[in-house]
Design a protein around this motif. Structure first.
Motif, mmCIF file in Angstrom:
data_model
loop_
_atom_site.group_PDB
_atom_site.id
_atom_site.type_symbol
_atom_site.label_atom_id
_atom_site.label_comp_id
_atom_site.label_asym_id
_atom_site.label_seq_id
_atom_site.Cartn_x
_atom_site.Cartn_y
_atom_site.Cartn_z
ATOM 1 N N ASP A 52 0.836 -1.208 0.000
ATOM 2 C CA ASP A 52 0.000 0.000 0.000
ATOM 3 C C ASP A 52 0.870 1.256 0.000
ATOM 4 O OD1 ASP A 52 -2.278 -1.590 0.059
ATOM 5 O OD2 ASP A 52 -2.613 -1.305 2.220
ATOM 6 N N PHE A 53 1.925 1.250 0.806
ATOM 7 C CA PHE A 53 2.863 2.370 0.870
ATOM 8 C C PHE A 53 3.499 2.617 -0.496
ATOM 9 C CE2 PHE A 53 7.473 3.172 1.230
ATOM 10 C CZ PHE A 53 7.428 4.504 1.609
ATOM 11 N N VAL A 54 4.001 1.561 -1.143
ATOM 12 C CA VAL A 54 4.669 1.697 -2.439
ATOM 13 C C VAL A 54 3.724 2.326 -3.462
ATOM 14 C CG1 VAL A 54 5.659 0.402 -4.386
ATOM 15 C CG2 VAL A 54 6.327 -0.166 -2.034
ATOM 16 N N ARG A 55 2.462 1.960 -3.427
ATOM 17 C CA ARG A 55 1.492 2.518 -4.381
ATOM 18 C C ARG A 55 1.300 4.029 -4.208
ATOM 19 N NH1 ARG A 55 -0.714 -2.776 -4.200
ATOM 20 N NH2 ARG A 55 -1.892 -2.504 -2.298
ATOM 21 N N THR A 56 1.651 4.578 -3.054
ATOM 22 C CA THR A 56 1.473 6.020 -2.830
ATOM 23 C C THR A 56 2.689 6.843 -3.225
ATOM 24 O OG1 THR A 56 2.310 6.113 -0.538
ATOM 25 C CG2 THR A 56 -0.026 5.495 -0.849
ATOM 26 N N VAL A 57 3.822 6.208 -3.507
ATOM 27 C CA VAL A 57 5.063 6.931 -3.811
ATOM 28 C C VAL A 57 4.981 7.513 -5.226
ATOM 29 C CG1 VAL A 57 7.560 6.747 -4.116
ATOM 30 C CG2 VAL A 57 6.427 5.507 -2.254
ATOM 31 N N ARG A 58 5.282 8.810 -5.314
ATOM 32 C CA ARG A 58 5.281 9.482 -6.616
ATOM 33 C C ARG A 58 6.253 10.653 -6.556
ATOM 34 N NH1 ARG A 58 0.482 9.009 -4.907
ATOM 35 N NH2 ARG A 58 -0.242 8.066 -6.815
#
Length: 163
Positions: free
Chosen positions: A150-156
């Motif tokens: 879930d954390f990785v999906r928020t990285v931008r």
């Protein structure tokens, strides 16, 4: 340490920001810890990165990471590695199993790593690689892996006011 490019992200619910240096995570730009340790170890998420002006593949960078870990840990084994993402936004994920400790006190750990290739928003000729890592005991790893995903999906990429 600071990252070569600013990023934005959202921590999973309950995870707490931590001082990387006080936890022994030198060379890390950001760290967070799980609120419940398991078997005497606190699962953690770390972020680091570097500019890579060359065309070094993410696989080669992941190999370098394995070799650096072998300098401080024992029995480092790559248990999974996959290239993901797209040609425009390549990424690589790998899972490592290793042992660490002093003397007779050994601890088995599992680390999931995600390598993201990002272009600097201010100068698209600059390429940075950001590494996200989850480290946990083998018994807790699969329990906290969903939080990490879930954390990785928020990285931008960020605008410069974030980490």
């Amino acid at each position: 340490m600071t990252l070569p490019v600013p990023i934005e992200f959202r921590l999973p619910e309950g995870w707490l920001p931590a001082d990387p240096e006080s936890g022994g995570a030198m060379g890390v730009a950001f760290a967070a810890v799980h609120p419940r340790p398991h078997a005497g170890f606190t699962a953690n998420i770390t972020i680091d990165g570097e500019y890579r002006p060359d065309a070094t593949s993410l696989g080669h960078l992941a190999d370098e990471s394995v070799e650096r870990l072998r300098e401080v840990a024992e029995s480092v084994v790559v248990t999974d590695r996959r290239e993901v993402g797209s040609p425009d936004t390549p990424a690589l994920i790998q899972r490592l199993a290793f042992s660490t400790g002093d003397g007779d006190a050994r601890r088995d750990l599992v680390q999931s790593q995600v390598y993201l290739s990002m272009l600097d928003i201010a100068d698209s000729r600059k390429r940075a690689v950001v590494r996200l890592a989850l480290t946990a005991s083998p018994a807790q790893h699969d329990t906290v892996l969903g939080d990490f995903q879930d954390f990785v999906r928020t990285v931008r990429p960020g605008t410069g006011t974030e980490i």
